[in-house]
Write a protein that holds these residues in place. Structure first.
Motif, mmCIF file in Angstrom:
data_model
loop_
_atom_site.group_PDB
_atom_site.id
_atom_site.type_symbol
_atom_site.label_atom_id
_atom_site.label_comp_id
_atom_site.label_asym_id
_atom_site.label_seq_id
_atom_site.Cartn_x
_atom_site.Cartn_y
_atom_site.Cartn_z
ATOM 1 N N ARG A 92 15.879 51.362 65.255
ATOM 2 C CA ARG A 92 14.979 51.469 65.716
ATOM 3 C C ARG A 92 14.401 50.807 64.122
ATOM 4 N N GLN A 93 13.080 50.517 63.705
ATOM 5 C CA GLN A 93 12.643 49.909 62.165
ATOM 6 C C GLN A 93 12.672 51.409 61.686
ATOM 7 N N PRO A 94 11.781 51.682 60.788
ATOM 8 C CA PRO A 94 12.346 50.653 59.534
ATOM 9 C C PRO A 94 14.339 50.331 59.104
ATOM 10 N N TRP A 95 14.863 50.841 60.154
ATOM 11 C CA TRP A 95 16.545 51.130 60.401
ATOM 12 C C TRP A 95 16.642 49.707 59.819
ATOM 13 N N ALA A 96 16.214 48.872 61.086
ATOM 14 C CA ALA A 96 17.044 47.077 61.031
ATOM 15 C C ALA A 96 16.986 46.694 59.901
ATOM 16 N N ALA A 97 15.460 47.316 59.364
ATOM 17 C CA ALA A 97 15.290 46.153 58.278
ATOM 18 C C ALA A 97 15.602 46.522 56.886
ATOM 19 N N ALA A 98 16.045 47.811 56.652
ATOM 20 C CA ALA A 98 17.313 48.546 55.602
ATOM 21 C C ALA A 98 18.200 47.823 56.233
ATOM 22 N N ILE A 99 18.673 47.263 57.344
ATOM 23 C CA ILE A 99 20.259 46.448 57.476
ATOM 24 C C ILE A 99 20.218 45.463 56.724
ATOM 25 N N THR A 100 18.815 44.459 57.166
ATOM 26 C CA THR A 100 18.534 43.219 57.439
ATOM 27 C C THR A 100 18.309 42.675 55.699
ATOM 28 N N TYR A 101 17.651 43.517 55.620
ATOM 29 C CA TYR A 101 16.849 43.046 53.581
ATOM 30 C C TYR A 101 17.336 43.622 52.990
ATOM 31 N N ALA A 102 18.032 44.906 53.242
ATOM 32 C CA ALA A 102 18.357 46.031 51.803
ATOM 33 C C ALA A 102 19.256 46.222 51.728
ATOM 34 N N ASP A 103 20.567 47.398 51.269
ATOM 35 C CA ASP A 103 21.721 47.512 51.351
ATOM 36 C C ASP A 103 22.166 48.856 52.105
ATOM 37 N N LYS A 104 21.331 48.725 53.461
ATOM 38 C CA LYS A 104 22.358 49.997 54.113
ATOM 39 C C LYS A 104 23.062 49.097 55.178
ATOM 40 N N ARG A 105 24.600 49.728 54.924
ATOM 41 C CA ARG A 105 25.939 48.715 55.514
ATOM 42 C C ARG A 105 26.398 50.052 56.263
ATOM 43 N N VAL A 106 25.622 51.615 56.722
ATOM 44 C CA VAL A 106 25.893 51.875 57.338
ATOM 45 C C VAL A 106 25.327 52.366 58.569
ATOM 46 N N GLU A 107 25.640 52.782 59.956
ATOM 47 C CA GLU A 107 24.359 52.477 61.089
ATOM 48 C C GLU A 107 25.117 54.246 61.664
ATOM 49 N N ASN A 108 24.070 55.060 61.872
ATOM 50 C CA ASN A 108 24.140 56.305 62.119
ATOM 51 C C ASN A 108 24.581 56.732 63.361
ATOM 52 N N ARG A 109 25.137 57.300 64.727
ATOM 53 C CA ARG A 109 24.938 57.358 66.341
ATOM 54 C C ARG A 109 25.556 58.544 65.980
ATOM 55 N N VAL A 110 25.542 58.966 67.436
ATOM 56 C CA VAL A 110 25.874 60.371 67.929
ATOM 57 C C VAL A 110 27.383 60.273 68.516
ATOM 58 N N TRP A 111 27.390 58.654 68.809
ATOM 59 C CA TRP A 111 28.871 58.428 69.397
ATOM 60 C C TRP A 111 29.324 57.586 68.592
ATOM 61 N N PRO A 112 30.949 57.164 68.927
ATOM 62 C CA PRO A 112 32.238 56.394 68.361
ATOM 63 C C PRO A 112 32.042 54.918 69.374
ATOM 64 N N THR A 113 32.060 54.480 68.182
ATOM 65 C CA THR A 113 32.917 52.879 68.881
ATOM 66 C C THR A 113 34.453 52.345 68.617
ATOM 67 N N SER A 114 35.292 51.615 69.665
ATOM 68 C CA SER A 114 36.194 51.054 68.891
ATOM 69 C C SER A 114 36.199 49.909 68.582
ATOM 70 N N TYR A 115 34.927 49.194 69.073
ATOM 71 C CA TYR A 115 34.216 48.020 68.489
ATOM 72 C C TYR A 115 34.261 47.892 67.308
ATOM 73 N N ARG A 116 35.358 46.241 66.709
ATOM 74 C CA ARG A 116 35.073 46.030 65.779
ATOM 75 C C ARG A 116 34.765 44.063 65.731
ATOM 76 N N GLY A 117 33.687 44.421 65.188
ATOM 77 C CA GLY A 117 33.448 42.060 65.302
ATOM 78 C C GLY A 117 32.080 42.001 64.917
ATOM 79 N N PRO A 118 31.577 41.139 65.057
ATOM 80 C CA PRO A 118 30.722 40.834 64.812
ATOM 81 C C PRO A 118 29.578 41.552 66.076
ATOM 82 N N VAL A 119 27.899 41.995 65.651
ATOM 83 C CA VAL A 119 27.039 42.218 65.885
ATOM 84 C C VAL A 119 25.458 41.343 65.505
ATOM 85 N N LEU A 120 24.399 41.881 67.072
ATOM 86 C CA LEU A 120 23.142 41.176 66.894
ATOM 87 C C LEU A 120 22.647 42.751 65.969
#
Length: 142
Positions: free
Chosen positions: A7-35
Motif C-alpha cells: 500500500r501507499q505511501p509505503w511503496a513510495a517510501a521503499i522506492t524513493y526514501a530509505d525504507k528497507r524493511v517491509e512488515n508482514r504478518v507472514w514469513p517468507t523463505s524467498y530470497r532474491g529479486p522482487v518487484l
C-alpha cells in the motif's frame, strides 16, 4: 522473480526514501529479486508518519515502481530499523532501483509471480542501469 504489492505511501517510501524493511504478518523463505508494486489502496492509518518523506511525490497506485532484492526475513527482534513494526516479520530489502516510469499493472496478495509481459516492460526500463544488471539477469528466465 517475484512481486510484492504494498500500500501507499509505503511503496513510495521503499522506492524513493530509505525504507528497507517491509512488515508482514507472514514469513517468507524467498530470497532474491522482487518487484515493488504499489497497490490501489492507501494506508490512511499510518500515512502521516511518512508524509514528510514522500512529500511532493505523486503516490502512484496500481503500478510497479521499483525492483529490489529480498535478502532476509526475520521475526520481530525489536526495532531493527525505524520502519520496522513490532510483532511482524521483517522482509529486509536491498539494492532498491526505482523504475524511470511506473508500470500500471494489477497486483495480488502475497509474493506473486509477474507475467512475462510485465517482466519485459521492467527489463526495457532497466536497460543501461548498472545497479540493476544482476536483477535483470536473474529475472530473464521468467
Amino acid at each position: 522473480m517475484r512481486a510484492l504489492t504494498i500500500r501507499q505511501p509505503w511503496a513510495a517510501a521503499i522506492t524513493y526514501a530509505d525504507k528497507r524493511v517491509e512488515n508482514r504478518v507472514w514469513p517468507t523463505s524467498y530470497r532474491g529479486p522482487v518487484l515493488i508494486h504499489a497497490g490501489k489502496a492507501l494506508d490512511r492509518r499510518h500515512g502521516p508518519m511518512v508524509a514528510a518523506v514522500v512529500r511532493g511525490l505523486q503516490l502512484e497506485l496500481g503500478a510497479v515502481l521499483a525492483v529490489a532484492r529480498i535478502t532476509d526475513c526475520h521475526e520481530d527482534d525489536g526495532e531493527c530499523t525505524p520502519w520496522s513494526a513490532s510483532g511482524n516479520f521483517h522482509f529486509v530489502l536491498d539494492e532498491v532501483t526505482a523504475l524511470p516510469l511506473p508500470i500500471p499493472h494489477r497486483g495480488a496478495q502475497g509474493l506473486w509471480t509477474p507475467p512475462a509481459v510485465l517482466m519485459d516492460r521492467v527489463r526495457e526500463q532497466l536497460e543501461g542501469e548498472g545497479t540493476a544488471r544482476v536483477l535483470r539477469e536473474e529475472a530473464a528466465p521468467c
